[in-house]
Design a protein around this motif. Sequence first.
Motif, short mmCIF file in Angstrom:
data_model
loop_
_atom_site.label_atom_id
_atom_site.label_comp_id
_atom_site.label_asym_id
_atom_site.label_seq_id
_atom_site.Cartn_x
_atom_site.Cartn_y
_atom_site.Cartn_z
N ARG A 163 0.83 -1.21 0.00
CA ARG A 163 0.00 0.00 0.00
C ARG A 163 0.87 1.25 0.00
O ARG A 163 0.54 2.24 -0.67
CB ARG A 163 -0.96 0.01 1.18
CG ARG A 163 -2.09 1.04 0.98
CD ARG A 163 -3.15 0.96 2.08
NE ARG A 163 -4.41 1.54 1.69
CZ ARG A 163 -4.63 2.83 1.47
NH1 ARG A 163 -3.65 3.71 1.56
NH2 ARG A 163 -5.85 3.26 1.14
N LYS A 164 1.98 1.24 0.74
CA LYS A 164 2.89 2.41 0.75
C LYS A 164 3.40 2.72 -0.65
O LYS A 164 3.51 3.88 -1.03
CB LYS A 164 4.08 2.17 1.69
CG LYS A 164 3.73 2.27 3.16
CD LYS A 164 4.95 2.37 4.06
CE LYS A 164 5.81 1.15 4.06
NZ LYS A 164 6.89 1.19 5.07
N ILE A 165 3.72 1.68 -1.41
CA ILE A 165 4.20 1.87 -2.80
C ILE A 165 3.06 2.42 -3.65
O ILE A 165 3.24 3.38 -4.41
CB ILE A 165 4.73 0.54 -3.39
CG1 ILE A 165 6.03 0.12 -2.70
CG2 ILE A 165 4.92 0.65 -4.90
CD1 ILE A 165 7.27 0.85 -3.13
N ALA A 194 16.81 4.39 0.41
CA ALA A 194 17.82 5.42 0.19
C ALA A 194 17.19 6.81 0.38
O ALA A 194 17.82 7.73 0.91
CB ALA A 194 18.43 5.29 -1.20
N ASP A 195 15.93 6.96 -0.05
CA ASP A 195 15.25 8.25 0.10
C ASP A 195 15.05 8.59 1.56
O ASP A 195 15.21 9.75 1.96
CB ASP A 195 13.91 8.21 -0.63
CG ASP A 195 14.10 8.06 -2.13
OD1 ASP A 195 14.80 8.91 -2.72
OD2 ASP A 195 13.56 7.11 -2.69
N LEU A 246 9.06 4.09 -9.80
CA LEU A 246 9.05 5.28 -8.96
C LEU A 246 10.43 5.94 -8.94
O LEU A 246 10.54 7.16 -9.09
CB LEU A 246 8.61 4.95 -7.53
CG LEU A 246 7.19 4.44 -7.32
CD1 LEU A 246 6.94 4.16 -5.83
CD2 LEU A 246 6.16 5.40 -7.87
N ARG A 247 11.46 5.13 -8.78
CA ARG A 247 12.82 5.66 -8.75
C ARG A 247 13.14 6.39 -10.06
O ARG A 247 13.68 7.50 -10.06
CB ARG A 247 13.83 4.52 -8.52
CG ARG A 247 15.29 4.91 -8.65
CD ARG A 247 15.81 5.82 -7.54
NE ARG A 247 15.88 5.08 -6.30
CZ ARG A 247 15.37 5.53 -5.15
NH1 ARG A 247 14.80 6.70 -5.08
NH2 ARG A 247 15.45 4.81 -4.06
N LEU A 248 12.79 5.77 -11.19
CA LEU A 248 13.07 6.37 -12.49
C LEU A 248 12.28 7.66 -12.72
O LEU A 248 12.71 8.53 -13.48
CB LEU A 248 12.78 5.37 -13.61
CG LEU A 248 13.69 4.14 -13.65
CD1 LEU A 248 13.19 3.11 -14.66
CD2 LEU A 248 15.13 4.54 -13.97
N LEU A 249 11.14 7.79 -12.06
CA LEU A 249 10.33 9.01 -12.14
C LEU A 249 10.71 10.02 -11.06
O LEU A 249 10.07 11.05 -10.91
CB LEU A 249 8.84 8.66 -12.04
CG LEU A 249 8.27 7.94 -13.27
CD1 LEU A 249 6.90 7.35 -12.95
CD2 LEU A 249 8.20 8.89 -14.46
N ASP A 250 11.76 9.70 -10.29
CA ASP A 250 12.27 10.55 -9.22
C ASP A 250 11.23 10.79 -8.12
O ASP A 250 11.13 11.88 -7.57
CB ASP A 250 12.78 11.89 -9.79
CG ASP A 250 13.83 12.50 -8.88
OD1 ASP A 250 14.50 11.75 -8.13
OD2 ASP A 250 13.95 13.75 -8.87
N ILE A 251 10.48 9.74 -7.83
CA ILE A 251 9.51 9.76 -6.73
C ILE A 251 10.13 8.99 -5.57
O ILE A 251 10.61 7.87 -5.77
CB ILE A 251 8.18 9.14 -7.18
CG1 ILE A 251 7.56 10.04 -8.24
CG2 ILE A 251 7.24 8.93 -6.00
CD1 ILE A 251 6.42 9.43 -8.97
N GLU A 285 -0.50 11.07 -12.99
CA GLU A 285 -0.18 11.98 -14.09
C GLU A 285 0.86 11.35 -15.03
O GLU A 285 1.05 11.80 -16.15
CB GLU A 285 0.29 13.35 -13.58
CG GLU A 285 1.59 13.34 -12.79
CD GLU A 285 1.41 13.05 -11.29
OE1 GLU A 285 2.39 13.26 -10.55
OE2 GLU A 285 0.31 12.61 -10.87
N ASN A 286 1.53 10.29 -14.58
CA ASN A 286 2.50 9.54 -15.41
C ASN A 286 1.96 8.14 -15.71
O ASN A 286 2.75 7.20 -15.88
CB ASN A 286 3.84 9.41 -14.68
CG ASN A 286 4.49 10.75 -14.43
OD1 ASN A 286 4.40 11.27 -13.33
ND2 ASN A 286 5.12 11.29 -15.45
#
Length: 172
Positions: free
Chosen positions: A22-24, A166-167, A151-156, A31-32
Amino acid sequence: MHTSSLQQNILAELDHELITTRKILERVPFENADYQPHPKSMKLVQLASHVVNLLAFKTLFVQHDSRDFLDKNAPKPGPTPTSKDELLARFDEYSATLRKALSDSDDEKLTHPFKLHAGDQVFMERPKGAALRIMGLNHSIHHRGQLSVYLRLLDIPVPAMYGPSADEQGWG
């Protein structure tokens, strides 16, 4: 020594994974929705929807003895969600249904065979408990991992899954 049942072990694992999933899903940027990191990859909204729809697939393992992909009367996944609210509402509904089905089951029922097939072509035949773990939980975790890469590739920022991300650590 305390021993847990197969059912209780699967429920505990499911509960842990549902929180993380759910967190993901909460971070999926609609919008993407058409984002696709590679032509062979699913679009973002398709992948997120698949992660949610797999919950209904897992419920099928618990409540039925087989699934024939050629059966035109078999349940089909709902339409692709058009918003994050719709995606999360379906996730919550499917999670509750799966959790109830598993809670209503027991170890003996989870040892009954489940067959996944298309007519005579058998893709998997295992005890229901193993089907839940392999084609259910592991399959979902695999696709959730893919979703975290999107998400990582979209900088989220990626949330913690099995420890801080890492975030959350402020790396990079």
